[in-house]
Design a protein around this motif. Structure first.
Motif, PDB file in Angstrom:
ATOM      1  N   LEU A   1       0.825  -1.198   0.000  1.00 15.75           N
ATOM      2  CA  LEU A   1       0.000   0.000   0.000  1.00 15.75           C
ATOM      3  C   LEU A   1       0.865   1.256   0.000  1.00 15.75           C
ATOM      4  O   LEU A   1       1.849   1.346   0.731  1.00 15.75           O
ATOM      5  CB  LEU A   1      -0.900   0.005   1.233  1.00 15.75           C
ATOM      6  N   THR A   2       0.496   2.229  -0.812  1.00 12.96           N
ATOM      7  CA  THR A   2       1.178   3.523  -0.856  1.00 12.96           C
ATOM      8  C   THR A   2       0.712   4.391   0.306  1.00 12.96           C
ATOM      9  O   THR A   2      -0.485   4.591   0.510  1.00 12.96           O
ATOM     10  CB  THR A   2       0.881   4.250  -2.186  1.00 12.96           C
ATOM     11  N   VAL A   3       1.678   4.928   1.076  1.00 13.55           N
ATOM     12  CA  VAL A   3       1.365   5.805   2.210  1.00 13.55           C
ATOM     13  C   VAL A   3       2.083   7.141   2.035  1.00 13.55           C
ATOM     14  O   VAL A   3       3.288   7.183   1.773  1.00 13.55           O
ATOM     15  CB  VAL A   3       1.771   5.163   3.549  1.00 13.55           C
ATOM     16  N   ILE A   4       1.319   8.210   2.172  1.00 17.62           N
ATOM     17  CA  ILE A   4       1.868   9.567   2.171  1.00 17.62           C
ATOM     18  C   ILE A   4       1.865  10.057   3.614  1.00 17.62           C
ATOM     19  O   ILE A   4       0.818  10.113   4.258  1.00 17.62           O
ATOM     20  CB  ILE A   4       1.022  10.514   1.295  1.00 17.62           C
ATOM     21  N   GLY A   5       3.039  10.405   4.139  1.00 15.25           N
ATOM     22  CA  GLY A   5       3.162  10.911   5.501  1.00 15.25           C
ATOM     23  C   GLY A   5       3.213  12.424   5.496  1.00 15.25           C
ATOM     24  O   GLY A   5       3.914  13.037   4.681  1.00 15.25           O
ATOM     25  N   LEU A   6       2.501  13.032   6.425  1.00 15.17           N
ATOM     26  CA  LEU A   6       2.334  14.486   6.422  1.00 15.17           C
ATOM     27  C   LEU A   6       2.519  15.036   7.825  1.00 15.17           C
ATOM     28  O   LEU A   6       1.939  14.523   8.790  1.00 15.17           O
ATOM     29  CB  LEU A   6       0.916  14.803   5.926  1.00 15.17           C
ATOM     30  N   THR A   7       3.361  16.073   7.966  1.00 16.75           N
ATOM     31  CA  THR A   7       3.491  16.757   9.247  1.00 16.75           C
ATOM     32  C   THR A   7       3.736  18.237   8.991  1.00 16.75           C
ATOM     33  O   THR A   7       3.751  18.698   7.855  1.00 16.75           O
ATOM     34  CB  THR A   7       4.613  16.137  10.109  1.00 16.75           C
ATOM     35  N   GLY A   8       3.932  19.006  10.058  1.00 17.65           N
ATOM     36  CA  GLY A   8       4.136  20.449   9.952  1.00 17.65           C
ATOM     37  C   GLY A   8       3.545  21.146  11.160  1.00 17.65           C
ATOM     38  O   GLY A   8       2.776  20.559  11.926  1.00 17.65           O
ATOM     39  N   THR A   9       3.921  22.404  11.346  1.00 16.12           N
ATOM     40  CA  THR A   9       3.417  23.161  12.490  1.00 16.12           C
ATOM     41  C   THR A   9       1.990  23.622  12.248  1.00 16.12           C
ATOM     42  O   THR A   9       1.131  23.529  13.128  1.00 16.12           O
ATOM     43  CB  THR A   9       4.320  24.376  12.770  1.00 16.12           C
ATOM     44  N   ASN A  10       1.722  24.133  11.050  1.00 20.55           N
ATOM     45  CA  ASN A  10       0.391  24.640  10.713  1.00 20.55           C
ATOM     46  C   ASN A  10      -0.111  24.002   9.421  1.00 20.55           C
ATOM     47  O   ASN A  10       0.672  23.658   8.547  1.00 20.55           O
ATOM     48  CB  ASN A  10       0.423  26.166  10.533  1.00 20.55           C
ATOM     49  N   GLY A  11      -1.420  23.870   9.328  1.00 21.47           N
ATOM     50  CA  GLY A  11      -2.034  23.444   8.079  1.00 21.47           C
ATOM     51  C   GLY A  11      -2.051  21.964   7.813  1.00 21.47           C
ATOM     52  O   GLY A  11      -2.476  21.535   6.731  1.00 21.47           O
TER      53      GLY A  11
END
Length: 449
Positions: free
Chosen positions: A102-112
């Motif tokens: 399975l393809t997984v996109i990981g996302l982080t950040g302070t805002n948004g």
């Protein structure tokens, strides 16, 4: 006592899913008895089984574990949270689509993070079966639960990851194992946990570390030079660039009757698309460009992607614009830090409205930087043309004592007290920004407006 994780995964696959809350347990689910500062799920294991749970995973030293010999549904382990993470990682490794992992996109950040995740989901759903983190379940409990809830026919998963301490992202990427990474931005959030802005960068950068070490790719906002620096420092070369300026997009001025974000987006060598959104604030332009970049990479037709973004309506007090009959409210009360506060005030200032009001709650978890950052907000407010301004919380109270009150402003220790005040003196015909950290509960004032 440790259970073989593959055996546990086999039990999970025959169950109806995982639950950590006996109040919502469903028959056939696997209950995990997690422990926190103010609760101990082990005390509710019996209740979970009575409600129909197929299994209860409990701490080996708990009273519930003592019943394991009499009830095969009770599974004692050394650490229930660590076991939950291990189960999620095992499940992530086992998930496939058309014979491929399975393809997984990981996302982080302070805002948004959450808005970007929802926009990416909306765009990808135009072509794929997509799973994404529910709400803001982006912590050490939420990420494993999100992974364990992914349906077997999912083609792409978008996993949001939050952090408030060093090492948090490292822990979460080792569970979610993303193939692609995206950091929305890095700002002064949770400074009390990270210690410094550099600490925030290092922790957010743990996503890039994982992608580098595992041969993945990153989506990178070319409009934020420090993200380029973070990628360059790590020797990451497999980059998918995007950005407002990079992609030739343009932010259009808001109009009084509909002060939402509007953009001009190139769709071909000769044509453009005027994107009318339901998002407030030009800071959301970066979130939109991120979603369009992901969509383009995964071959979602640009017109479909733009239509998906056009139809997206924010919820949960994130960049929501609400007409109450008396006022226009810009509600961004889920979280606040110096960067998001400045962006929200920029957006309020840009709206072509004669009567504007700011209702601002404390920015929490800023540690030693808290006093200076709250003073900056008061200074900014003093330079804006506002009808009135209202401040909530101890941090802004202390700033009032240090700096004095901006003209036309009032301070309240709690949002409940501000709401009481507004019962008798609620404004009308105004555009009102409502912004503050979650702990200030600024949504309490909405019914009065």
């Amino acid at each position: 006592m440790n259970i073989d994780i593959n055996h546990l995964h086999g039990l999970f696959m025959r169950s109806a899913g995982v639950n950590t809350d006996t109040r919502t347990i469903k028959p056939g689910e696997m209950f995990f008895a997690l422990k926190g500062e103010n609760f101990d799920g082990n005390e509710y294991a019996g209740k979970a089984l009575e409600a129909g749970a197929a299994y209860a995973v409990v701490s080996s030293g708990s009273e519930a574990a003592g019943l394991a010999g009499k009830d095969a549904r009770i599974i004692p382990v050394d650490d229930t949270l660590a076991t939950l993470k291990a189960l999620a990682r095992t499940h992530r490794c086992a998930m496939t689509y058309n014979g491929k992992r399975l393809t997984v996109i990981g996302l982080t950040g302070t805002n948004g993070k959450t808005t970007t995740k929802e926009l990416i989901r909306a765009v990808l759903e135009k072509k794929y079966k997509v799973a994404a983190t529910k709400g803001n379940l982006n912590n050490e409990i939420g990420v494993p639960l999100s992974i364990l809830s992914i349906a077997s026919d999912t083609q792409i998963a978008v996993i949001e990851m939050g952090a408030s301490h060093p090492g948090d992202i490292k822990s979460l990427v080792n569970v979610s194992m993303p193939d692609y990474g995206l950091i929305t931005n890095v700002g002064k959030g949770h400074l009390s946990g990270f210690g410094s802005y550099e600490g925030v960068k290092k922790t957010k950068g743990e996503l890039f570390d994982y992608i580098r070490d595992n041969g993945g790719k990153i989506f990178l906002n070319e409009g934020l030079p420090y993200l380029n620096e973070m990628a360059s420092e790590r020797g990451i070369e497999d980059i998918i660039p995007y950005g407002v300026e990079y992609d030739g997009a343009r932010i259009l001025p808001p109009v009084p009757e509909k002060p939402f974000l509007r953009m001009e987006i190139p769709v071909s060598c000769t044509g453009t698309y005027i994107l009318e959104t339901n998002l407030v604030g030009k800071y959301n332009a970066d979130n939109i460009m991120a979603a369009l970049s992901v969509g383009k990479y995964f071959n979602v037709p640009v017109t479909d992607a733009l239509e998906a973004i056009k139809g997206y309506i924010p919820s949960n007090n994130r960049s929501q614009l609400t007409e109450t009959g008396r006022n226009t409210l810009i509600v961004d009360a889920y979280n606040a830090n110096p960067v998001s506060m400045e962006a929200a005030l920029d957006s309020l200032e840009a709206i072509p409205s004669g009567k504007k009001i700011a209702m601002l709650g404390d920015m929490l978890e800023l540690g030693k930087d808290s006093a200076a950052e709250h003073d900056k907000v008061l200074d900014r407010i003093a330079g804006m043309e506002l009808q009135e301004s209202y401040f909530v919380g101890d941090e802004f109270g202390a700033a009032f004592s240090r700096c004095g009150a901006p003209e036309g402003s009032r301070h309240f220790s709690t949002s409940e007290l501000l709401a009481e005040y507004l019962k008798e003196s609620a404004p009308s015909g105004c555009t009102i920004l409502i912004k503050g950290s979650r702990g200030t509960h600024m949504e309490n004032v909405i019914p009065m407006l």
